[in-house]
Design a protein around this motif. Structure first.
Motif, short mmCIF file in Angstrom:
data_model
loop_
_atom_site.label_atom_id
_atom_site.label_comp_id
_atom_site.label_asym_id
_atom_site.label_seq_id
_atom_site.Cartn_x
_atom_site.Cartn_y
_atom_site.Cartn_z
N THR A 1 0.83 -1.21 0.00
CA THR A 1 0.00 0.00 0.00
C THR A 1 0.86 1.25 0.00
O THR A 1 0.57 2.23 -0.69
CB THR A 1 -0.93 0.01 1.23
OG1 THR A 1 -1.75 -1.16 1.19
CG2 THR A 1 -1.81 1.25 1.22
N LYS A 2 1.90 1.24 0.78
CA LYS A 2 2.79 2.39 0.80
C LYS A 2 3.38 2.64 -0.59
O LYS A 2 3.45 3.78 -1.06
CB LYS A 2 3.91 2.17 1.82
CG LYS A 2 3.45 2.21 3.25
CD LYS A 2 4.62 1.97 4.20
CE LYS A 2 4.14 2.02 5.65
NZ LYS A 2 5.27 1.78 6.61
N ARG A 32 2.03 1.66 -3.38
CA ARG A 32 0.95 2.12 -4.25
C ARG A 32 0.62 3.60 -4.01
O ARG A 32 0.31 4.34 -4.96
CB ARG A 32 -0.29 1.26 -4.01
CG ARG A 32 -0.16 -0.17 -4.48
CD ARG A 32 -0.21 -0.27 -5.99
NE ARG A 32 -0.01 -1.62 -6.45
CZ ARG A 32 -1.00 -2.52 -6.58
NH1 ARG A 32 -2.22 -2.18 -6.24
NH2 ARG A 32 -0.74 -3.73 -7.04
N ARG A 33 0.63 4.01 -2.75
CA ARG A 33 0.35 5.42 -2.45
C ARG A 33 1.38 6.33 -3.09
O ARG A 33 1.05 7.39 -3.64
CB ARG A 33 0.31 5.64 -0.94
CG ARG A 33 -0.95 5.14 -0.28
CD ARG A 33 -0.92 5.37 1.22
NE ARG A 33 -2.16 4.90 1.85
CZ ARG A 33 -2.38 4.90 3.16
NH1 ARG A 33 -1.40 5.35 3.98
NH2 ARG A 33 -3.53 4.48 3.63
#
Length: 650
Positions: free
Chosen positions: A261-262, A264-265
């Motif tokens: 997620t990091k 992707r962010r």
């Protein structure tokens, strides 16, 4: 009970009374002590209440009432006996009132009246000269009265004492009665309270009994539920063990997803930045597109002329097309030819007239092909430029068909006005994703005999004056007073307005056309664009004009109203050509005010606007002269060059 005073005994005598007797006080009605009979009456009423509540232990005995004996005349010798018919006091009641089996004395009220009746002693009356006997009789009477008064005085004293004692006793009994009454009331209240508590207790006992029964059943059910829950607990424990195992696996996956997620962010941030850059680039490209589009339109000329030849009708001869020639692979040229006599009048020769325009549409050209050539010009209106498109030509050359389409309009036969509206609303919806919002306002009017008339209003409601005025002293925009400006949000709403306007337009039959338009119809669509993100605004007006048919008076054979209409039409068309010529020559004075048509369209005819003229001609040989004149006028317009168009931005 009435309070009647006791009577006094009075004796009548004619003999003189000694002075010693005069000074003695005689017991009479005035000097007898007064007895409060009202108080006795109240006591009697209270005794009725007392004897019901008072205990037997505190009851008192009522003394017997005293009687007053009657005085008889037998005590006096030689005289008639005198008896008192009335007594100073009434006889006591025959029966005493009993309070708890003990009598309480009561006193009767004295009778009213004071006269005494004296009984006469049998015998002869004394002679008038027997004074000694009469004196003796009077002495006997006085003695009798004295005794009687003495007795009455004693009785009165005794009665007063008894009355005072009974009054004291009555006061005591009243106090006791009040105490007993209050105690009785308290006991009654306590008894009611106890009874209510008893009823409540009984009701509570019943409820508790039923509750106890229900709770016993609940306990039984809960015991059974406990057994089931214990079994479920065992199965849940097994499931919990497996869930814990899965949780550990999920935590491992979660940590992996967090890392992903990091990443992707960070990737989303880069993409957002890239999107912003692309939006900025897209905006710049849109501005470049508008600029290049405008450059292309300027290269084509801010005043362009298209020529359209209407097709032949079924009733018309195909030989009429022989006089019009369209050069191959040249969509901008047109040749008119006919056989004319030579100048010397001996030989006939073919005379040709060559014309060149921005585009020439032969009779078989469709409405879609015609609109394709003007679609870029319509797009300029959405970009913020004033655009004016009008159709010019003789009556019956197909101007109304080109601009509006036939009465039974279909998708293939739609005119320039509905097609332009369709394109504008379609492109406005596409630009909405780029931050542009548009507001549209439509109006439709006609100029008939140099008079403005609103085509969106019924003829019966046209008794209104319309004047062309500036919006303000600092603003060059024009508006027409009392004209209906309708806000529209879709093409369907505009189509309804077009249908309503077509029904209200002025038409008439002439020798050249059975249904000739006798007025200039002007449809205007104001386009106001706004881009909040870029803080940009545009304001433009798209004017689509169907001019009235030009015709020569010698051929139209117009008379009366038709003659007046023809003169007004030809005059306004001449003024239109004069204004365009003045703009091309860059004259200091442009005669806009010579006609209502040029005055209303002045903002769309100036150098900062874009203009296109359709010259419509008829292929019929009988209309050759009119077609030639129309093409010559169009050629003059096509040769004009006005200033550079400017976008209307704020």
């Amino acid at each position: 009970m009435e309070n009647k005073p006791p009577f006094a005994v009075k004796a009548t005598s004619r003999l003189p009374v000694p002075s010693s007797l005069r000074n003695k006080r005689v017991l009479s009605e005035e000097n007898l002590p007064a007895i409060d009979m009202k108080r006795f009456c109240e006591s009697s009423a209270e005794e009725e209440m007392i004897h019901r509540r008072i205990p037997a232990s505190i009851a008192t005995t009522r003394p017997k009432a005293l009687a007053v004996a009657a005085v008889t005349r037998s005590q006096v010798t030689g005289r008639k006996s005198v008896s008192s018919t009335r007594s100073g006091f009434r006889a006591p009641a025959s029966s005493a009132r009993v309070v708890n089996k003990k009598a309480i004395p009561s006193i009767s009220a004295p009778r009213t009246g004071s006269s005494a009746v004296v009984a006469t002693v049998p015998g002869k009356k004394r002679a008038a000269w027997d004074l000694k006997g009469q004196v003796s009789d009077m002495r006997d009477k006085v003695t009798s009265y004295k005794d009687k008064v003495h007795l009455l005085s004693g009785d009165n004293v005794q009665l007063r004492r008894n009355m005072e004692e009974m009054q004291q006793r009555l006061d005591t009994l009243r106090v006791e009665n009040k105490e007993l009454s209050s105690r009785f009331c308290m006991l009654e209240t306590d008894m009611k309270t106890v009874q209510e508590k008893l009823q409540q207790s009984i009701h509570q006992v019943k409820e508790l009994t039923s509750l106890s029964t229900g709770q016993k059943q609940q306990i039984t059910d809960q015991l059974q539920t406990i057994q089931e829950l214990q079994e479920a607990k065992q199965s849940l424990c097994r499931l919990l063990d497996s869930a814990e195992l899965k949780l550990k696996q999920a935590e491992q996956e979660n940590s992996h997803l967090r890392d992903e997620t990091k990443a992707r962010r960070a990737q989303i941030g880069d993409l957002q930045q890239e999107i912003q850059e692309k939006e900025e680039k897209l905006h710049m490209q849109e501005m470049d597109r508008r600029h290049l589009h405008n450059v292309i339109q300027e290269l084509k000329g801010n005043i362009r002329v298209f020529c359209r030849v209407r097709p032949l009708l079924k009733s018309e001869d195909q030989k009429n097309l022989d006089q019009i020639h369209f050069p191959l692979q040249d969509k901008k040229s047109l040749v008119l030819s006919r056989t004319e006599e030579s100048h010397i009048g001996r030989e006939k020769e073919d005379v040709k007239y060559d014309f060149s325009f921005d585009h020439v549409f032969p009779p078989l050209s469709s409405q879609a092909e015609v609109f394709e050539e003007i679609s870029l010009l319509v797009q300029s209106a959405l970009d913020g430029y004033h655009v004016c498109i009008f159709a010019y030509g003789q009556t019956g050359s197909g101007k109304t068909y080109t601009m509006e389409g036939p009465d039974d309009m279909a998708d293939e036969t739609m005119g320039m006005i509905p097609r332009a509206v369709d394109q504008i609303f379609q492109h406005a919806a596409e630009l909405k994703s780029r931050g542009w919002t548009y507001k549209f306002t439509a109006n439709f009017l006609e100029i008939y005999n140099e008079t403005l008339q609103d085509l969106l209003v019924k003829r019966s409601e046209k008794n209104v004056d319309y004047e062309i005025k500036r919006v303000s002293a600092t603003n060059e925009e024009l508006h027409v007073t009392n004209l209906q400006y309708v806000a529209v949000a879709s093409k369907e709403e505009v189509y309804k307005l077009l249908h309503s306007a077509k029904m209200n337009r002025s038409v008439a039959k002439t020798s050249l056309n059975d249904r000739s338009s006798r007025s200039h119809s002007i449809f205007q669509l104001r386009i106001e664009g706004r881009n909040e993100m870029r803080d940009l605004k545009t304001n433009a007006v798209l004017s689509l004009v169907d001019l009235a048919g030009s015709e020569r008076l010698d051929k139209s054979l117009s008379k009366g109203d038709r003659l007046k209409e023809t003169q007004a039409i030809n005059s306004s068309l001449s003024n239109l050509g004069l204004v365009i010529t003045s703009l091309s020559n860059k004259d200091t004075h442009i005669p806009y005010r010579n006609s209502k048509l040029t005055y209303l369209l002045q903002n769309s005819l100036r150098g900062n606007s874009k203009m296109l003229m359709f010259v419509n001609i008829s292929p019929l040989g009988e209309n050759f002269s009119e077609s030639l004149n129309s093409l010559r006028f169009a050629s003059k317009v096509n040769e004009c060059v006005v200033g550079t168009a400017q976008v209307n931005r704020k």
